[in-house]
Design an enzyme around this catalytic site. Sequence first.
Site: not given
Ligand code: F6R
Length: 608
Positions: A2, A27, A74, A481, A485, A488
């Site tokens: 949020c 966010r 959120w 990965e 991508k 999502e």
């Molecule tokens: C996918 C994505 C998420 C983040 C995960 C961890 O594209 O962005 O899977 O990688 O939520 O986030 P961080 O790296 O901020 O801890």
Amino acid sequence: MCGIVGYVGPRQATAILMDGLKRMEYRGYDSAGIAVINGDGLTVRKAAGKLGVLAEELAGNAPTGRVGIGHTRWATHGAPTTPNAHPHVDRSGRIAVIHNGIIENANDLRKALVARGHEFTSQTDTEVLAHLIGEFYDGNLEEAVAAALRDVDGAYGICVISADEPDVLVAARNGSPIILGIGDDEYLVASDQSALVEHTRSVIYLDNGEMAVMTPKGYRVRSLISRRVDKPINQIEWDLETIERGGFEHFMLKEIFEQPESIENTMRGHLLEETGNVRVYGLKLDDDQVKEIKRIIITACGTSWHSGMIGKYMLEELARVPTDVEYASEFRYRNPIIDEHTLVIAISQSGETADTLAALLEAKQRGARTVGLVNVVGSTIAREVDGGLYLRCGPEIGVASTKAFTSQVAALAMVTLRFARLKEMSLLDGKRWVEALAALPGQVREILSRADEVKVLAEQFADANNALYLGRGVNFPTALEGALKLKEISYVHAEGYPAAEMKHGPIALIDDAMPVIVVAPRDAIYGKIVSNVQEVRARGGRIIAITNPGDEEISDLADATFVVPETLDLLSPILTVIPLQLFSYYVALRRGCNVDQPRNLAKSVTVE
Ligand code: F6R
């Protein structure tokens, strides 16, 4: 996830709040609201949906006032409806609260409040907190907030105002980030730097258990117990232009195209060509300490977990240190075996991911040495680790992580080199490794110059409802990965598999409706993946191959081929992932999806 913003000062609050919320919309974005102290009352306006819905409602009749708070939500407790949107008010309707995080004892507190005659209009834990603050209020907001928070278990970043103290803004933090912006006779509060930079670069990061009290005349940081805590003022390095889209249609595309510079920035000042080594003082590991490390655990979530997997291949192959990669959410609950010879590496773009943070704290508590590979400066994980490297890839706004991934892999490559050169790697190999790292930005630039080729491919395959990504060795995580991508942002079901594992089950799925994306650079195991591709071909699967120049065998079998330049085998994911990022972007675009704000996702996942 949020977004929180608060303002106290000489200017009209509503415009500043809405602007700040806009910058943090990525966010979390299922509803939004503001509260402004207006004359001697409080005006609360909120709406379910995107921020634009609230903006439309405010058009022409925005509340006036110089103190206010705003929130993009959120959902965690209760559906994303207008009643559940923040701000929430207490029983008197004169105190308003916005909140990120989860109050774990909200049910117990709610029951007790109901027994004392309180009625609630939402399902949120935040409304419970607002009522609790209201109960403690006897003319001093600061003390009422402190008293209420002493009764609260769980995570919060909050901002509170009261119509009875129309000059006062109170913020507090425990687990969810809160940053104070120090302006000229004005103060802002935000959960994210992006909401502040337009107004000030001078910031204070609250730590857990700390509160801030601001009026137009000044501010004071305190803890829940003591009246004053001295805090340093830091400077934000990112400017507004860096945070904005810079002419690209989406943040994600901008961030994909930034990778030549972002990878370069990650490595800047660290590579030592002459000695085939790296200078990474930030890790705070001297030679003896490195030699003492007998085991590494990498912990992270999502994309960061995938980069961690690549790190495992590098660290085990070159530094010969046994390395495990753990989903942070699992690690923290399974009584992990850790001692003082264990190094725990937490990888996180945001530095705020709740699971990764909790795993890190668990590791610290059990005596591990900790290192963070984090992008956001001053974030919680960055501040909790013993040492670390900042990724320095600039703000990543698109929800789908792209440039953070390649920077994480580059950072892991540098950590590997640090370990490997102290263990078994020769000067010559060290120099080759440094040279290969230094060449990566240019190679990525070359790949990006052919983005249109990927666009054409994506258009051919955009109608498929499933996709399989295959890779071997260090490119198995690349396949994971690529699949993440695609799913999502385009909502196409996709799975990543080690190519040889396919015949143990997933091969049953293959037919001409199933695109199979094979990541197959000409590395040491190239020959093995050729046979896997043949197995797909024999079952009529449509194949897209990512390979290197000079490849003939896979290109002959594939329906389409995209070549990336050659590099050292272990560094190849930094290059092979680029066409996969572009592919998912163009497929999502073709399918009409909201690329930067995919449904159900938030950029920074600060709840368990
Ligand atoms: C996918 C994505 C998420 C983040 C995960 C961890 O594209 O962005 O899977 O990688 O939520 O986030 P961080 O790296 O901020 O801890």
